[in-house]
Design an enzyme around this catalytic site. Structure first.
Site, PDB file in Angstrom:
ATOM      1  N   SER A  68       0.802  -1.233   0.000  1.00  0.00           N
ATOM      2  CA  SER A  68       0.000   0.000   0.000  1.00  0.00           C
ATOM      3  C   SER A  68       0.835   1.284   0.000  1.00  0.00           C
ATOM      4  O   SER A  68       0.281   2.363  -0.200  1.00  0.00           O
ATOM      5  CB  SER A  68      -0.939   0.014   1.197  1.00  0.00           C
ATOM      6  N   TYR A 248      -4.263   3.243   7.730  1.00  0.00           N
ATOM      7  CA  TYR A 248      -5.485   2.434   7.897  1.00  0.00           C
ATOM      8  C   TYR A 248      -6.380   3.077   8.959  1.00  0.00           C
ATOM      9  O   TYR A 248      -6.445   4.303   9.042  1.00  0.00           O
ATOM     10  CB  TYR A 248      -5.120   0.970   8.234  1.00  0.00           C
ATOM     11  N   VAL A 266       1.033  -3.699   3.949  1.00  0.00           N
ATOM     12  CA  VAL A 266       0.799  -4.987   4.588  1.00  0.00           C
ATOM     13  C   VAL A 266       2.088  -5.829   4.674  1.00  0.00           C
ATOM     14  O   VAL A 266       2.160  -6.789   5.431  1.00  0.00           O
ATOM     15  CB  VAL A 266      -0.345  -5.719   3.833  1.00  0.00           C
TER      16      VAL A 266
HETATM   17  N1  GLN Z   1      -2.068  -5.748  -2.068  1.00  0.00           N
HETATM   18  C1  GLN Z   1      -3.048  -5.908  -1.033  1.00  0.00           C
HETATM   19  C2  GLN Z   1      -4.431  -5.543  -1.475  1.00  0.00           C
HETATM   20  O1  GLN Z   1      -4.595  -4.806  -2.413  1.00  0.00           O
HETATM   21  C3  GLN Z   1      -2.672  -5.177   0.241  1.00  0.00           C
HETATM   22  C4  GLN Z   1      -2.445  -3.733   0.167  1.00  0.00           C
HETATM   23  C5  GLN Z   1      -1.995  -3.249   1.523  1.00  0.00           C
HETATM   24  O2  GLN Z   1      -0.814  -3.087   1.783  1.00  0.00           O
HETATM   25  N2  GLN Z   1      -2.917  -3.053   2.443  1.00  0.00           N
HETATM   26  O3  GLN Z   1      -5.399  -5.994  -0.873  1.00  0.00           O
END
Ligand code: GLN
Length: 315
Positions: A68, A248, A266
């Site tokens: 993300s 988040y 993530v």
């Molecule tokens: N690639 C993942 C998604 O699109 C996670 C992205 C993230 O880092 N939250 O769900």
């Protein structure tokens, strides 16, 4: 120098780094196997100041996926290309108050902001419209490379393939937004989602990521190469949304406690920007229940307890 006593500064950073290292909380992300294979002990950190002073420690040279953290970077590139007025016809500026992958739009049928998946996918649809996928990917990589002062930027194909294989939610989100006409005309949804997964799978290291963060801290001019990569207004808008939406559902608390624009991913990365001072890139895979790196969050919170970097600290 922006930080005149750099050696003393890095000694304090060492203390905070080792304090965070002792934190054994959190769980590895498990939605794709590639992320569960990381060592939970990994912990790296790198700093780059706006005048090019560097400091890297721990696992700062391990390649990690942006995930993300690609979202604010692509947003900044699209702002630079088509300007904020057009961009924000397609995506809002409001924290969503919901998980990053929620299927939800604002009252104008736009994604809430560019930092949630819905918004990031729409942002990907706006980048270099009309270019084929290969050229779009090259364009993004080249821009990233400039942001990173030509340091480590790569691509992890197994993460890309895994992301694509486990992407039911993102496909559902994509079709929902297609129905609501969120994308510009001519958008091919499957290619678009591939592009989004590819940008999540771009690799950097803490060391090169700190240069990216420092370019953001420096108004879009890379402190290592002196190259102007993005216009200052793109940086201002990007940092504003990182501050309100970058962490988040912890974004409000992070803005309150740390008071600095950050973006987490993530994979356990956190990119933190101290505007006009420096960029910091942290990485440790165990995540808290919000999805932020436990060691990274601890370091950010300890950092503003030790130094007056919070936006509203009285200097
Ligand atoms: N690639 C993942 C998604 O699109 C996670 C992205 C993230 O880092 N939250 O769900």
């Amino acid at each position: 120098f922006i930080i005149p006593e750099f050696v003393q500064f890095t000694q304090r950073i060492d203390e905070l780094f080792w304090r965070a290292k002792a934190n054994t909380q959190g769980q590895l992300a498990s939605y794709i196997p590639q992320l569960t294979r990381f060592n939970p002990e990994s912990w790296g950190l790198a700093i780059c100041t706006v005048d090019g002073q560097r400091y890297s420690l721990g696992d700062a040279y391990d390649p990690i996926c942006l995930q993300s953290i690609s979202k604010p970077l692509t947003y900044a590139m699209v702002l630079d290309e088509i300007g904020p007025d057009v961009v924000h016809q397609y995506v809002g500026q409001e924290p969503s108050g919901q998980a990053f992958n929620t299927i939800s739009l604002d009252p104008m049928n736009r994604p809430h902001n560019p930092m949630v998946n819905a918004g990031a996918v729409v942002i990907c649809s706006l980048l270099k419209q009309g270019m084929n996928l290969a050229d779009k990917f090259d364009y993004n990589q080249q821009k990233l490379k400039l942001l990173a002062g030509n340091e480590y930027v790569s691509f992890n194909n197994s993460v890309f393939l895994s992301e694509r294989q486990t992407a039911d939610r993102n496909y559902a989100l994509g079709y929902y937004m297609k129905e609501k006409q969120c994308f510009p005309k001519g958008t091919n949804l499957h290619e678009l989602l591939d592009f989004y997964f590819q940008l999540c799978s771009v690799e950097i290291t803490c060391d090169s990521g700190a240069v990216v963060a420092a370019t953001l801290a420096n108004g879009g001019i890379c402190p290592i190469t002196g190259v102007k990569v993005l216009e200052p207004y793109c940086i201002r808008d990007t940092l504003s949304l990182m501050l309100s939406c970058g962490m988040y559902d912890y974004s409000g608390q992070f803005a309150f406690k740390v008071g600095l624009p950050g973006k987490s991913g993530v994979s356990g990365g956190i990119m933190l920007v101290v505007p006009n001072v420096m960029g910091i890139f942290m990485w440790s895979p165990p995540l808290d229940h919000y999805g932020n790196s436990c060691r990274g969050i601890q370091f950010c919170e300890d950092l503003v307890k030790s130094f007056n970097f919070h936006n509203y600290d009285n200097l």
